[in-house]
Design an enzyme around this catalytic site. Structure first.
Site, mmCIF file in Angstrom:
data_model
loop_
_atom_site.group_PDB
_atom_site.id
_atom_site.type_symbol
_atom_site.label_atom_id
_atom_site.label_comp_id
_atom_site.label_asym_id
_atom_site.label_seq_id
_atom_site.Cartn_x
_atom_site.Cartn_y
_atom_site.Cartn_z
ATOM 1 C CD GLN A 26 -3.618 -4.423 6.257
ATOM 2 O OE1 GLN A 26 -3.712 -3.381 5.624
ATOM 3 N NE2 GLN A 26 -4.025 -5.583 5.776
ATOM 4 C CE LYS A 70 -3.865 -2.449 2.068
ATOM 5 N NZ LYS A 70 -4.725 -2.772 3.223
ATOM 6 C CG ASP A 93 -9.562 -0.117 4.486
ATOM 7 O OD1 ASP A 93 -9.219 -0.589 3.390
ATOM 8 O OD2 ASP A 93 -8.877 -0.196 5.524
HETATM 9 N N1 GUN Z 1 -7.049 -6.882 5.835
HETATM 10 C C1 GUN Z 1 -7.357 -7.649 4.768
HETATM 11 N N2 GUN Z 1 -7.857 -6.891 3.779
HETATM 12 C C2 GUN Z 1 -7.877 -5.618 4.235
HETATM 13 C C3 GUN Z 1 -8.292 -4.383 3.660
HETATM 14 O O1 GUN Z 1 -8.766 -4.285 2.524
HETATM 15 N N3 GUN Z 1 -8.125 -3.296 4.466
HETATM 16 C C4 GUN Z 1 -7.623 -3.372 5.709
HETATM 17 N N4 GUN Z 1 -7.530 -2.248 6.414
HETATM 18 N N5 GUN Z 1 -7.253 -4.502 6.268
HETATM 19 C C5 GUN Z 1 -7.365 -5.619 5.522
#
Ligand code: GUN
Length: 278
Positions: free
Chosen positions: A96, A52, A119
């Site tokens: 996350q 990311k 998100d």
């Molecule tokens: N953990 C697994 N997929 C995601 C996601 O798309 N966003 C976040 N913040 N955590 C995750």
């Protein structure tokens, strides 16, 4: 043999479009920064968070990372989120998941300002999606709609079966396909006659979290198959929720694992970050 839906290529195309958009927004004095919070050292989370941050750098937006130890108290995380909510230099906040078990994920998600919730997990954004209002949409389902559209696959009027009902993928996926005028069924591990239900699908989206669970018996000939799963098989190779080799013989189009849905999640996160600049 099925058409391969190339998520790697399509996600690159989206990131390149966003990079151009960011450059022209910057000329008008607009900037963006994403705050990325990770609690603990889950190895998969470390990889996702790293990717990311790299994507932010590629498209030209700032990222600030907060790496907090596993034993971080919930209050400390909530206090950081409050601070970032108030910080005008930060447009997007991402925590996350998963979080350590002593921290309540729902509480954390609800603490993020809905305007910074890139998100798309905040109940306000999920609610907006449900009633067809503008808001941030969960990145994996949004990426799947882009995969379909950019592969020339028509959605309106099709029978779409979503296997999985998580808040992050299954539920928003179903809402998005409904928004695109598909006829939508949500199936899950307790669905009776899951095979028969899946065999009704013109578009089958699988997010059941079980390695190679969906075999040829679940597939109508000519169906489009989207595989959200990512696992390691017995030989330590990456695989999805779909038994690719046998399903690809029946499907008209299919996503590979890796290189299908995965890269799209990050491209759509970047898309959400760019939306905060508008
Ligand atoms: N953990 C697994 N997929 C995601 C996601 O798309 N966003 C976040 N913040 N955590 C995750």
């Amino acid at each position: 043999m099925a058409q391969l839906i190339d998520g790697k290529r399509i996600s690159q195309e989206i990131k390149d479009e966003l990079k151009e958009k960011v450059a022209s927004l910057k000329e008008r004095g607009k900037t963006a920064a994403l705050a990325v919070i990770q609690v603990g050292n889950d190895p998969a989370s470390c990889v996702y968070v790293g990717n990311k941050k790299k994507a932010c750098e590629y498209i030209g937006i700032g990222s600030v990372s907060y790496e907090m130890p596993e034993e971080t108290k919930e209050e400390a995380l909530l206090a950081l989120i409050d601070k970032l909510n108030e910080d005008t230099a930060v447009n997007g906040i991402l925590v996350q998941l998963p979080l350590p078990s002593h921290i309540c994920e729902d509480k954390v998600i609800e603490a993020i300002s809905p305007q910074k919730d890139v998100d798309g997990f905040h109940p306000q954004n999920v609610g907006r999606l449900a009633i067809g209002k503008k808001g941030f949409v969960s990145c994996t389902p949004a990426g799947i709609v882009q995969l379909l559209k950019r592969s020339g696959i028509e959605i309106a009027g099709k029978n779409c079966v979503v296997v999985g009902r998580s808040n992050i993928v299954g539920k928003p996926m179903a809402l998005l396909m409904l928004r695109e005028n598909a006829t939508v069924t949500i199936a899950h591990s307790k669905t009776r006659n899951l095979k028969d239900t899946c065999r009704q699908a013109d578009i089958l989206i699988v997010a059941i979290g079980k390695p190679q669970f969906i075999t040829a018996e679940y597939i109508k000939e000519g169906a489009v198959v989207i595989d959200v799963g990512i696992h390691r098989d017995g030989a330590n190779r990456l695989c999805g929720d779909v038994k690719y080799d046998e399903v690809a013989k029946l499907a008209s189009a299919i996503t590979p694992v890796p290189g299908g849905v995965g890269p799209m999640t990050i491209a759509m996160l970047m898309n959400n970050c760019v939306e905060t600049m508008l």
